[in-house]
Write a protein that holds these residues in place. Sequence first.
Motif, PDB file in Angstrom:
ATOM      1  N   ILE A  14       0.925  -1.099  -0.178  1.00 27.79           N
ATOM      2  CA  ILE A  14       0.313   0.075   0.091  1.00 27.79           C
ATOM      3  C   ILE A  14       0.976   1.159   0.078  1.00 27.79           C
ATOM      4  O   ILE A  14       1.623   1.302   0.833  1.00 27.79           O
ATOM      5  N   TYR A  32      -1.679  -1.251  -4.064  1.00 27.63           N
ATOM      6  CA  TYR A  32      -2.689  -0.472  -3.818  1.00 27.63           C
ATOM      7  C   TYR A  32      -2.172   0.876  -3.717  1.00 27.63           C
ATOM      8  O   TYR A  32      -1.455   1.377  -2.952  1.00 27.63           O
ATOM      9  N   LEU A  34      -3.037   4.038  -2.322  1.00 32.00           N
ATOM     10  CA  LEU A  34      -4.058   4.450  -1.663  1.00 32.00           C
ATOM     11  C   LEU A  34      -3.315   5.350  -0.391  1.00 32.00           C
ATOM     12  O   LEU A  34      -2.268   4.938  -0.138  1.00 32.00           O
ATOM     13  N   THR A  37      -4.161   5.323   5.563  1.00 32.17           N
ATOM     14  CA  THR A  37      -4.985   5.818   6.662  1.00 32.17           C
ATOM     15  C   THR A  37      -5.429   4.530   7.399  1.00 32.17           C
ATOM     16  O   THR A  37      -5.679   3.549   6.572  1.00 32.17           O
ATOM     17  N   GLN A  39      -8.481   3.717   7.621  1.00 34.16           N
ATOM     18  CA  GLN A  39      -9.682   3.320   6.745  1.00 34.16           C
ATOM     19  C   GLN A  39      -9.482   2.558   5.598  1.00 34.16           C
ATOM     20  O   GLN A  39      -9.844   1.460   5.379  1.00 34.16           O
ATOM     21  N   TYR A  40      -8.347   2.880   4.962  1.00 32.79           N
ATOM     22  CA  TYR A  40      -7.776   2.257   3.710  1.00 32.79           C
ATOM     23  C   TYR A  40      -7.139   1.039   3.872  1.00 32.79           C
ATOM     24  O   TYR A  40      -7.182   0.075   3.451  1.00 32.79           O
ATOM     25  N   GLN A  43      -9.323  -1.643   4.828  1.00 28.16           N
ATOM     26  CA  GLN A  43     -10.241  -2.340   4.001  1.00 28.16           C
ATOM     27  C   GLN A  43      -9.195  -3.348   3.108  1.00 28.16           C
ATOM     28  O   GLN A  43      -9.627  -4.279   2.558  1.00 28.16           O
TER      29      GLN A  43
END
Length: 171
Positions: A14, A32, A34, A37, A39-40, A43
């Motif tokens: 990430i 990824y 992204l 954070t 939240q990410y 996921q």
Amino acid sequence: AVVSTQSTGQTVLISPNVATVQTSKGLADRVYFLPITLQYVKQVIESERPDGILLSFGGQTALNCGVELYRDGILDTYHVTVLGTPIPSIIATEDRKEFAVKLSEIGEKVAPSDTATVLQDVLNIGNKLGYPVMVRTAYALGGMGSGFASNEQELAALVKSPLASGSQVII
């Protein structure tokens, strides 16, 4: 770091930075793009179900996110092992008050200090210790929000930004 994990199975990366060499084709099995954070990353963990996670190769942002994942129970929920520096060690070195306590426990000298999260407490500590004082912000990249203050006005100006973001400072 990515190359060292290739022989252990699938590697998931990430990164918010498309211009870094670690996101080059072929280094990680999946990438990824992204923000790092809670939240990410949560996921991605829910989707990929990794066995382990490396936090120490993503700078302050990855360390802070790892601490959030730990405190929110996400790592335990999905049985993700932290590889490298354990989360309690990261917390002990990033939390300024806890770090001072740990140093004292092993007999290292520590300058008189105290921590605060609100301006009035900061000013009280500054007056108690006497000026000039040095300020360090917890969980901050490269000393951001840190510096010296010779009086109350300088101290208030120095801690304005870290306190507004809910950070702890040590004086």
